[in-house]
Design an enzyme around this catalytic site. Structure first.
Site, PDB file in Angstrom:
ATOM      1  N   GLY A   1      75.261  78.516 -79.895  1.00 21.62           N
ATOM      2  CA  GLY A   1      76.000  78.557 -81.162  1.00 21.62           C
ATOM      3  C   GLY A   1      76.130  80.022 -81.533  1.00 21.62           C
ATOM      4  O   GLY A   1      75.138  80.655 -81.901  1.00 21.62           O
ATOM      5  N   HIS A   2      77.302  80.583 -81.352  1.00 19.96           N
ATOM      6  CA  HIS A   2      77.510  82.011 -81.591  1.00 19.96           C
ATOM      7  C   HIS A   2      78.354  82.192 -82.850  1.00 19.96           C
ATOM      8  O   HIS A   2      79.494  81.742 -82.916  1.00 19.96           O
ATOM      9  CB  HIS A   2      78.188  82.662 -80.376  1.00 19.96           C
ATOM     10  CG  HIS A   2      77.335  82.631 -79.142  1.00 19.96           C
ATOM     11  ND1 HIS A   2      77.712  83.155 -77.935  1.00 19.96           N
ATOM     12  CD2 HIS A   2      76.078  82.141 -78.948  1.00 19.96           C
ATOM     13  CE1 HIS A   2      76.740  82.993 -77.061  1.00 19.96           C
ATOM     14  NE2 HIS A   2      75.733  82.367 -77.651  1.00 19.96           N
TER      15      HIS A   2
ATOM     16  N   ASP B   1      69.857  83.372 -80.220  1.00 22.98           N
ATOM     17  CA  ASP B   1      70.288  83.622 -81.606  1.00 22.98           C
ATOM     18  C   ASP B   1      70.063  85.055 -82.065  1.00 22.98           C
ATOM     19  O   ASP B   1      69.807  85.319 -83.240  1.00 22.98           O
ATOM     20  CB  ASP B   1      69.575  82.654 -82.581  1.00 22.98           C
ATOM     21  CG  ASP B   1      69.797  81.207 -82.186  1.00 22.98           C
ATOM     22  OD1 ASP B   1      70.879  80.906 -81.662  1.00 22.98           O
ATOM     23  OD2 ASP B   1      68.880  80.389 -82.405  1.00 22.98           O
TER      24      ASP B   1
ATOM     25  N   GLN C   1      71.982  81.745 -74.959  1.00 22.25           N
ATOM     26  CA  GLN C   1      70.527  81.622 -75.056  1.00 22.25           C
ATOM     27  C   GLN C   1      69.904  83.024 -75.009  1.00 22.25           C
ATOM     28  O   GLN C   1      70.550  83.978 -75.399  1.00 22.25           O
ATOM     29  CB  GLN C   1      69.958  80.727 -73.936  1.00 22.25           C
ATOM     30  CG  GLN C   1      70.289  79.248 -74.108  1.00 22.25           C
ATOM     31  CD  GLN C   1      71.701  78.879 -73.687  1.00 22.25           C
ATOM     32  OE1 GLN C   1      72.087  79.109 -72.563  1.00 22.25           O
ATOM     33  NE2 GLN C   1      72.464  78.289 -74.579  1.00 22.25           N
TER      34      GLN C   1
ATOM     35  N   LYS D   1      74.428  87.585 -80.586  1.00 19.20           N
ATOM     36  CA  LYS D   1      75.315  87.923 -79.455  1.00 19.20           C
ATOM     37  C   LYS D   1      76.786  87.795 -79.851  1.00 19.20           C
ATOM     38  O   LYS D   1      77.606  88.650 -79.534  1.00 19.20           O
ATOM     39  CB  LYS D   1      75.003  87.002 -78.254  1.00 19.20           C
ATOM     40  CG  LYS D   1      73.580  87.144 -77.733  1.00 19.20           C
ATOM     41  CD  LYS D   1      73.273  86.146 -76.650  1.00 19.20           C
ATOM     42  CE  LYS D   1      73.143  84.726 -77.128  1.00 19.20           C
ATOM     43  NZ  LYS D   1      71.982  84.465 -77.998  1.00 19.20           N
TER      44      LYS D   1
HETATM   45  P1  GDP Z   1      73.880  84.162 -81.276  1.00 20.43           P
HETATM   46  O1  GDP Z   1      73.604  82.781 -80.793  1.00 20.43           O
HETATM   47  O2  GDP Z   1      73.072  85.191 -80.553  1.00 20.43           O
HETATM   48  O3  GDP Z   1      75.333  84.529 -81.300  1.00 20.43           O
HETATM   49  O4  GDP Z   1      73.376  84.206 -82.801  1.00 20.43           O
HETATM   50  P2  GDP Z   1      73.567  83.063 -83.914  1.00 20.43           P
HETATM   51  O5  GDP Z   1      74.973  83.075 -84.378  1.00 20.43           O
HETATM   52  O6  GDP Z   1      73.016  81.760 -83.459  1.00 20.43           O
HETATM   53  O7  GDP Z   1      72.562  83.549 -85.016  1.00 20.43           O
HETATM   54  C1  GDP Z   1      72.651  84.806 -85.597  1.00 20.43           C
HETATM   55  C2  GDP Z   1      72.786  84.615 -87.113  1.00 20.43           C
HETATM   56  O8  GDP Z   1      72.552  85.847 -87.754  1.00 20.43           O
HETATM   57  C3  GDP Z   1      74.192  84.207 -87.524  1.00 20.43           C
HETATM   58  O9  GDP Z   1      74.105  83.460 -88.702  1.00 20.43           O
HETATM   59  C4  GDP Z   1      74.874  85.544 -87.792  1.00 20.43           C
HETATM   60  O10 GDP Z   1      75.958  85.434 -88.710  1.00 20.43           O
HETATM   61  C5  GDP Z   1      73.747  86.313 -88.388  1.00 20.43           C
HETATM   62  N1  GDP Z   1      73.752  87.766 -88.150  1.00 20.43           N
HETATM   63  C6  GDP Z   1      74.151  88.459 -87.056  1.00 20.43           C
HETATM   64  N2  GDP Z   1      73.884  89.768 -87.205  1.00 20.43           N
HETATM   65  C7  GDP Z   1      73.301  89.910 -88.413  1.00 20.43           C
HETATM   66  C8  GDP Z   1      72.762  91.022 -89.139  1.00 20.43           C
HETATM   67  O11 GDP Z   1      72.753  92.158 -88.694  1.00 20.43           O
HETATM   68  N3  GDP Z   1      72.223  90.761 -90.376  1.00 20.43           N
HETATM   69  C9  GDP Z   1      72.194  89.501 -90.909  1.00 20.43           C
HETATM   70  N4  GDP Z   1      71.641  89.343 -92.106  1.00 20.43           N
HETATM   71  N5  GDP Z   1      72.680  88.439 -90.256  1.00 20.43           N
HETATM   72  C10 GDP Z   1      73.213  88.640 -89.026  1.00 20.43           C
HETATM   73  P1  IMO Z   2      72.398  80.746 -78.339  1.00 21.06           P
HETATM   74  O1  IMO Z   2      73.396  81.056 -77.244  1.00 21.06           O
HETATM   75  C1  IMO Z   2      68.408  79.342 -79.400  1.00 21.06           C
HETATM   76  C2  IMO Z   2      66.658  76.217 -76.886  1.00 21.06           C
HETATM   77  C3  IMO Z   2      66.472  74.851 -77.519  1.00 21.06           C
HETATM   78  C4  IMO Z   2      65.275  74.358 -76.734  1.00 21.06           C
HETATM   79  C5  IMO Z   2      65.523  74.910 -75.349  1.00 21.06           C
HETATM   80  C6  IMO Z   2      66.201  73.931 -74.397  1.00 21.06           C
HETATM   81  O2  IMO Z   2      73.018  80.302 -79.610  1.00 21.06           O
HETATM   82  O3  IMO Z   2      71.425  81.869 -78.503  1.00 21.06           O
HETATM   83  P2  IMO Z   2      68.603  72.862 -74.169  1.00 21.06           P
HETATM   84  O4  IMO Z   2      69.562  72.319 -75.174  1.00 21.06           O
HETATM   85  O5  IMO Z   2      69.137  74.016 -73.388  1.00 21.06           O
HETATM   86  O6  IMO Z   2      68.052  71.791 -73.292  1.00 21.06           O
HETATM   87  O7  IMO Z   2      67.355  73.408 -75.010  1.00 21.06           O
HETATM   88  O8  IMO Z   2      66.347  76.043 -75.517  1.00 21.06           O
HETATM   89  N1  IMO Z   2      68.043  76.747 -76.958  1.00 21.06           N
HETATM   90  C7  IMO Z   2      68.426  77.723 -77.786  1.00 21.06           C
HETATM   91  N2  IMO Z   2      67.735  78.382 -78.747  1.00 21.06           N
HETATM   92  N3  IMO Z   2      69.687  79.672 -79.138  1.00 21.06           N
HETATM   93  C8  IMO Z   2      70.384  79.045 -78.158  1.00 21.06           C
HETATM   94  O9  IMO Z   2      71.618  79.439 -77.776  1.00 21.06           O
HETATM   95  C9  IMO Z   2      69.767  77.988 -77.466  1.00 21.06           C
HETATM   96  N4  IMO Z   2      70.157  77.149 -76.485  1.00 21.06           N
HETATM   97  C10 IMO Z   2      69.096  76.392 -76.179  1.00 21.06           C
HETATM   98  O10 IMO Z   2      66.206  74.967 -78.891  1.00 21.06           O
HETATM   99  O11 IMO Z   2      64.093  74.938 -77.231  1.00 21.06           O
HETATM  100 MG    MG Z   3      72.951  80.913 -81.556  1.00 22.51          MG
END
Ligand code: GDP
Ligand code: IMO
Ligand code: MG
Length: 429
Positions: free
Chosen positions: A40-41, A13, A223, A16
């Site tokens: 979840g991107h 998270d 991840q 990416k």
């Molecule tokens: P990913 O899994 O690495 O793609 O990241 P996620 O989407 O799970 O989580 C990142 C969260 O932070 C999302 O809600 C994005 O919309 C948000 N986000 C990304 N970059 C920024 C930033 O620079 N500032 C803020 N406030 N939110 C951001």
């Molecule tokens: P993105 O790509 C954050 C974590 C889960 C759990 C562990 C194992 O959005 O960054 P799994 O479902 O793979 O068996 O879970 O890994 N986990 C993540 N945490 N971002 C993710 O993906 C994750 N994918 C799995 O919360 O601790």
């Molecule tokens: Mg994510």
């Protein structure tokens, strides 16, 4: 041509999706190489928000090919739902979304096994997203799995039944739970039709031919490195190799083909699910980071655990990945903080170290922190690195110096355009 890589340096998270979406126009192909719908991107642009789980984050950029590579595990139900969202948004994906034939399929019973195994672990549970990731990779390494290319083979139904039966007998070792298998199975079979409409390719040939034709390729990690099956905080990890080496395995390319490795880190740190997190702030500071950063899981909605940036942890994942550039995200989340702390070393058993111990799960790690003054102002409208407040630059420079890798991108908000590119972010960017 080489393959550039974008991946998370923490526990996932890191942002990416946002960075891949931003950089995508500089590439011809974006490819996911591991993980599955546990990812979840989030992408935000033109007042819209999308959360992608299996589809690569280049899909909203016209003309770009998006490959779901061999190393990914695909749940047809989730993928079909994502495709429906793309259709609703009017995205022309049909010729641009490719599936690697060797990617493994997540069955409904893989999800049941995931849930049963987690609940049997009780307090020791991993905190899995319960998307069936672990059981699917177990079937892959156990040589039982079903792959995308199997869907069109004559014996697919029998092979599905055999694997399902095996799962049902495995489920008997766990306390009984109720699940709507027939209903789920029907949905799964219907979703396979959606997969059949997509182009299937031999991913390894596709990528290597593309490289030969001088196509620019970006590999999108899922991840984070601390969730890597080999080098993460085992057993509190996911079931795939999330690090740069996973690109070679997951896409079928040789190590010499890797180009820039862009490592993403938040300006602080989060983790969702169980497991060690040395700089966690299970207090008012953590609560404030969660509120300011909207730190709730994009896949499960769970609150994310929050804490300060951890330099020994980042030094470790930079080493594992061969990171050549850093993107620091969510810097704006720290806008209101009077003081920002950063862990510069660990105290373990009275010793100071910068290395992660073998047994990170059981060791008591006391991080040594360094404090930096906050900037206490909004970053809205800042488009050049030099225009960042002095305290923000001081903080970023200290991080860059300690990590020994240049920061080339600074993200100041979730929206696509809220990104300061300090130097050329990627080949041709
Ligand atoms: P990913 O899994 O690495 O793609 O990241 P996620 O989407 O799970 O989580 C990142 C969260 O932070 C999302 O809600 C994005 O919309 C948000 N986000 C990304 N970059 C920024 C930033 O620079 N500032 C803020 N406030 N939110 C951001
Ligand atoms: P993105 O790509 C954050 C974590 C889960 C759990 C562990 C194992 O959005 O960054 P799994 O479902 O793979 O068996 O879970 O890994 N986990 C993540 N945490 N971002 C993710 O993906 C994750 N994918 C799995 O919360 O601790
Ligand atoms: Mg994510």
């Amino acid at each position: 041509m080489a393959i550039d890589v974008i991946l998370g340096l923490q526990w996932g998270d890191e942002g990416k999706g946002k960075i891949v979406d931003y950089l995508a126009p500089s590439y011809d192909v974006v490819a996911r190489f591991q993980g599955g719908p546990n990812a979840g991107h989030t992408l935000k642009f033109d007042g819209k928000k999308f959360v992608l789980h299996t589809v690569p984050s280049g899909i909203f950029r016209p003309g770009l090919i998006n490959l779901v590579g061999n190393g990914v595990v695909i749940d047809p139900i989730t993928l079909a739902a994502e495709i429906r969202e793309l259709e609703k948004a009017g995205v022309d994906y049909k010729k641009r979304l490719l599936l690697a034939r060797k990617a493994h399929l997540i069955l409904p019973t893989h999800r049941y096994l995931d849930a049963a195994s987690e609940s049997a672990k009780g307090k020791a549970k991993i905190g899995s997203t319960l998307k069936g990731i672990g059981p699917t990779y177990m079937d892959k390494t156990g040589r039982n799995g079903l792959r995308v290319g199997d869907i069109s083979r004559g014996n697919f139904k029998e092979r599905y039944q055999a694997l399902k039966e095996k799962h049902l007998s495995l489920l008997e070792i766990y306390p009984p739970t109720s699940f709507a298998l027939e209903e789920e199975e029907q949905k799964w079979m219907e979703s396979l039709e959606v997969l059949r409409q997509l182009q299937q390719v031999d991913g390894e040939y596709y990528i290597n031919h593309a490289l030969r034709e001088s196509k620019r390729i970006l590999a999108e990690g899922a991840q984070g490195s601390m969730l890597d099956i080999d080098y993460g905080t085992y057993p509190f990890v996911t079931s795939s190799n999330t690090i740069t080496a996973g690109v070679c395995i997951g896409l079928g390319v040789s190590p010499g083909k890797i180009g820039e490795v862009i490592g993403i880190s938040k300006a602080y740190c989060t983790r969702v699910g169980s497991g060690p997190f040395p700089t966690e702030q299970d207090n008012a500071v953590g609560e404030r980071l969660r509120t300011e950063g909207g730190e709730f899981g994009a896949t499960t909605g769970r609150p994310r655990r929050c804490g300060w940036l951890d330099l020994p942890q980042l030094q470790y994942t930079i080493m594992l990945n061969g990171v050549t550039q850093l993107a620091i995200t969510k810097v704006d989340v720290l806008n209101a903080f009077e003081q920002i702390e950063v862990a510069t070393a660990y105290r373990i058993d009275g010793q100071t170290t910068q290395e992660l111990p073998y047994d990170i799960c059981d060791q008591l790690i006391a991080p040594a922190y360094e404090a930096h003054p906050g900037w206490q102002q909004s970053l809205d409208g800042v488009t050049a690195y030099e225009d960042l407040p002095g305290a923000a630059r001081e903080y970023l420079t200290a991080v860059e110096k300690a990590l020994g890798v240049p920061i080339t991108m600074v993200s100041t908000g979730p929206e696509r355009q809220k990104l300061i590119v300090k130097e050329r972010g990627a080949a041709g960017a």
